[in-house]
Design a protein around this motif. Structure first.
Motif, short mmCIF file in Angstrom:
data_model
loop_
_atom_site.label_atom_id
_atom_site.label_comp_id
_atom_site.label_asym_id
_atom_site.label_seq_id
_atom_site.Cartn_x
_atom_site.Cartn_y
_atom_site.Cartn_z
N VAL A 26 3.06 -1.09 -2.98
CA VAL A 26 3.73 -0.63 -2.00
C VAL A 26 3.16 -0.55 -0.21
CG1 VAL A 26 2.70 1.98 -1.73
CG2 VAL A 26 4.95 2.24 -1.14
N ALA A 74 7.51 8.96 0.74
CA ALA A 74 6.60 9.66 -0.43
C ALA A 74 8.12 10.13 -1.24
CB ALA A 74 6.08 10.72 0.09
N LEU A 77 9.67 7.49 -3.59
CA LEU A 77 8.73 6.72 -4.12
C LEU A 77 8.23 7.29 -5.38
CD1 LEU A 77 5.36 5.82 -3.13
CD2 LEU A 77 6.73 4.47 -3.60
N VAL A 91 -1.71 4.68 -7.30
CA VAL A 91 -0.49 3.74 -6.31
C VAL A 91 -1.29 3.10 -5.21
CG1 VAL A 91 1.04 3.57 -4.78
CG2 VAL A 91 1.22 5.71 -6.79
N GLY A 93 -1.75 1.44 -2.22
CA GLY A 93 -0.99 0.95 -0.81
C GLY A 93 -1.51 0.43 0.32
N ALA A 98 -0.43 2.57 3.43
CA ALA A 98 -1.33 3.46 2.07
C ALA A 98 -1.22 4.98 2.65
CB ALA A 98 -2.62 3.10 2.22
N THR A 100 2.08 6.10 3.25
CA THR A 100 3.02 6.40 2.40
C THR A 100 2.12 6.60 0.79
OG1 THR A 100 5.14 5.01 3.16
CG2 THR A 100 5.27 5.38 1.06
N ALA A 101 1.16 5.67 0.70
CA ALA A 101 0.96 6.25 -1.01
C ALA A 101 0.04 7.54 -0.76
CB ALA A 101 0.18 5.37 -0.89
N PHE A 104 2.51 10.60 -0.20
CA PHE A 104 2.55 10.41 -2.32
C PHE A 104 2.30 11.67 -2.55
CE2 PHE A 104 3.48 8.71 -6.04
CZ PHE A 104 4.94 9.04 -6.54
N VAL A 112 1.50 10.87 -9.77
CA VAL A 112 0.62 10.13 -9.83
C VAL A 112 -1.34 10.61 -10.03
CG1 VAL A 112 -0.26 10.81 -7.45
CG2 VAL A 112 -0.70 8.41 -7.11
N VAL A 115 -4.81 6.94 -5.75
CA VAL A 115 -4.38 7.03 -4.91
C VAL A 115 -5.21 5.29 -4.40
CG1 VAL A 115 -3.82 6.82 -2.41
CG2 VAL A 115 -2.21 8.27 -3.82
N ALA A 117 -5.82 3.69 -1.15
CA ALA A 117 -4.79 3.26 0.29
C ALA A 117 -6.04 2.56 0.75
CB ALA A 117 -5.49 4.90 0.82
#
Length: 269
Positions: A26, A74, A77, A91, A93, A98, A100-101, A104, A112, A115, A117
């Motif tokens: 993402v 978020a 997603l 995820v 991102g 990042a 957004t992730a 989320f 999730v 992440v 990032a």
């Protein structure tokens, strides 16, 4: 597989390819096209979900004046992962994606596992946040006044990203496809400020579930996103994870980026 999902305020374009464990790629404002080469390299071993963020490319919004916030993205997603029913996901991102992730992970931890990032522009975590915010507002005002190249020149200077002479004018001149200019304007007008002002909930992110990996490009030393990502890592008590290339290496050189991302993905299993 290409498809569209209607969510509150937008119709989200997404692509699903490959097989195996679900990995979401993402960006913000980067959409599915930017991740396509990387997705193809990962698809033999992973189910890869990519999407155009709301308001970008093939994901139109119902209200063009609505700002694109990390929380809204978020929520998008979460709707996509619920739709494909293949999670929980890892995820990846990058840049605004990042953020957004991370948003989320805070809001939907059950969806999730990890992440990654990669270079989130978390201006709120560095001491010169006020100066950075003022600079971002100047970039936006310059862009909306019609000086596109000037706005990008300010952006690159603040980000400490150096480009070869003439490249900035070539990349961001007015003679570009109308759709690209439309997406770019939306990012400056409705997305950039909300993204760079986002404040992470550090106690939630420190809790350890989902796992957070802070990724930095080896060629990004001294850049703003290098500083903000190191600040995030310090706040979470983790060491940064290094990736080849710079801020947009996932798109610039996916054949080099993919093996490193694979190694990181395997470490999270």
């Amino acid at each position: 597989m290409n498809n569209t999902l209607t969510v509150p305020g937008a119709d989200l374009y997404y692509e699903l390819r490959g097989r195996g464990r679900l990995v979401v790629l993402v960006g913000s404002p980067m959409g599915a096209r930017s991740f396509e080469p990387l997705a193809e390299l990962l698809a033999p071993d992973y189910t890869i979900l990519t999407t155009d963020p709301r308001g970008i490319d093939r994901s139109p919004v119902h209200d063009p004046d609505q700002d694109s916030t990390p929380q809204l993205r978020a929520d998008d997603l979460a709707a996509l992962l619920t739709k494909v029913d293949a999670g929980p996901a890892t995820v990846f991102g990058s840049s605004g994606g990042a953020i957004t992730a991370l948003a989320f992970a805070q809001a939907y931890p059950s969806l999730v596992e990890t992440v990654i990032a990669h270079e989130p522009p978390l201006a709120e975590l560095v001491e010169d946040r006020d100066e950075l915010h003022a600079g971002t507002e100047k970039q936006i005002a310059t862009y909306l006044d019609g000086d596109i190249v000037g706005a990008w020149r300010l952006f690159m200077a603040q980000a400490n990203i150096e480009l070869p002479p003439g490249l900035l004018e070539m990349m961001f001149g007015p003679d570009r496809p109308a759709e690209q200019l439309k997406d770019e304007r939306r990012w400056f007008e409705h997305e950039l400020l909300e993204t760079t002002h986002w404040q992470p909930d550090l106690p939630v992110l420190r809790a350890g579930a989902p796992r957070i990996i802070a990724g930095i490009g080896e060629e990004s030393a001294g850049q703003v996103c290098d500083r903000t990502t190191r600040a995030l890592a310090a706040e979470l008590g983790i060491e940064p994870t290094m990736f080849p290339g710079g801020h947009t290496a996932f798109a610039d050189n996916p054949t080099t980026f993919a093996p490193r991302l694979r190694t990181v993905l395997e470490s999270t299993m």
